[in-house]
Motif scaffolding. Structure first.
Motif: not given
Length: 392
Positions: A229-230, A233, A235, A240, A313, A382-383, A385
């Protein structure tokens, strides 16, 4: 994954997650066709086995069966080249990757078993001989190592073979077609192979520390999902999508592992091996006992933590994976009020449904509150968002 034009044309708000398992209704239509086709292949394979007239279980029968299963796996791969490789159909790809992975795993494990029997000369006598030395010994490291020491190396590495038989097909599928679901399975395969390798090296430690290892396995998948995910971010890419499936698989593993810890502690004790029925979580939660209440409260606490992490997250997969256990846990607590069975079901569904609906409706406002003290730039941004101004 949907492309950028599809995302912009949809009615989803910027905060809404795109479906990592569905492009549009055409995916559903195609998947129905794939399922019918695979069912026809399975039925046809059954008719071929009957028509061959071979004795069930004999070597020739096994060879024919594995050839048919392998053929179905090859068919799933070739069909994936069209539907997943060229047309990027996600839902059909999930079905086909699962069929390919299972079929290939079955053939690989069977092939290794044939190597043990015909190549190495392994027989039931090897296992009987290995167990004789520990017959009168209590369970412990000495007893386990006594059995293991009597087994050939080709058998001792069997756990690693099983792990690789799962990992290699899904890895090949992911590398070839970049399907996020296969990426999630690959993460599960990596964790499984790591645990199986430890089991081959030191089986006693792995058996005794199984509750702790389960927590570590679920935590590793969750961490993997967060790292993916990081990297995306927004998606917007298949990264993602892979993260979604890693979260989806991590949640039930972590939840079950924590409930096991509640029952047994960080390690198994001798009494646990003497009475393995006591380790059945669902049986324990189905009883009217203090332990069932304790497990239910623990489960809801863990799911509550999942909800908090999900909000931070911006991932709903963790919550979705725990809904069934949440419903069972709420039912256990409600049942303590001595209501009738019908009332327990009604109250449980009402409470669970209300929580999910309220959480969905208040998702973005709650995220704004939780993310207020967290920097919106850098690694943390980023972790976790941030919520944009366009999100309601």
């Amino acid at each position: 994954m949907t492309d950028t034009s599809e995302v912009r044309a949809s009615s989803a708000r910027p905060s809404d997650e795109m479906l990592p398992f569905l492009n549009n209704f055409h995916d559903i239509f195609t998947t129905i066709g794939v399922l019918i086709l695979l069912a026809g292949l399975g039925a046809g394979a059954g008719q071929v086995m009957v028509g061959l007239g071979l004795d069930e279980g004999e070597q020739a029968w096994q060879n024919a069966l594995m050839a048919l299963i392998g053929g179905i796996g090859i068919f799933a791969w070739l069909l994936s080249a069209l539907l997943v490789g060229k047309q990027r159909r996600i839902l059909p790809g999930i079905v086909l990757s699962a069929v390919f992975g299972v079929a290939t795993m079955v053939v690989l494990v069977w092939g290794y078993a044939q190597f043990l029997i015909h190549g190495v000369g392994i027989s039931e006598g090897n296992f009987e001989l290995a167990g004789e030395g520990a017959e009168n010994m209590e369970f412990g490291r000495d007893a386990v190592m006594m059995v293991v020491s009597q087994l050939p190396a080709s058998i001792r590495v069997m756990p690693i073979v099983l792990g690789l038989a799962f990992l290699l097909p899904v890895t090949a599928y992911y590398v070839s077609y970049r399907l996020p679901f296969a990426g999630g399975l690959m993460g599960v395969g990596v964790v499984l192979t790591a645990v199986m390798t430890l089991l081959a090296i030191d089986p006693y430690t792995v058996i005794v520390w199984a509750p702790t290892l389960n927590v570590a396995a679920g935590g590793a998948l969750l961490l993997g999902g967060i790292l993916f995910d990081a990297r995306d971010p927004g998606r917007e890419t298949r990264l993602a999508g892979t993260a979604f499936w890693l979260h989806f698989f991590a949640a039930p593993i972590l939840l079950g592992a924590v409930l096991n810890l509640t029952q047994t502690g960080w390690t198994f004790q001798d009494s646990d091996f003497a009475n393995p029925e006591s380790l059945n979580l669902f049986a324990a939660m189905a009883t009217d006992s203090a332990e069932s209440m304790r497990l239910a409260i623990t489960a809801l606490t863990v799911i509550g933590l999942f909800a908090l992490v999900s909000l931070l997250i911006n991932r709903r997969a963790l919550i979705v994976s725990g809904l069934v256990t949440a419903g069972v846990s709420i039912g256990v607590i409600v049942n303590a009020s001595d209501l009738g069975a019908g009332a327990v079901v009604a109250v449980t569904l009402l409470v669970l449904g209300a929580v999910v609906v309220l959480l969905g409706a208040a998702w973005n406002p709650v995220r704004r509150i939780l993310l207020a003290p967290i920097p919106q730039a850098g690694p943390l941004g980023r972790i976790f968002p941030p919520v944009s101004a366009a999100e309601g």
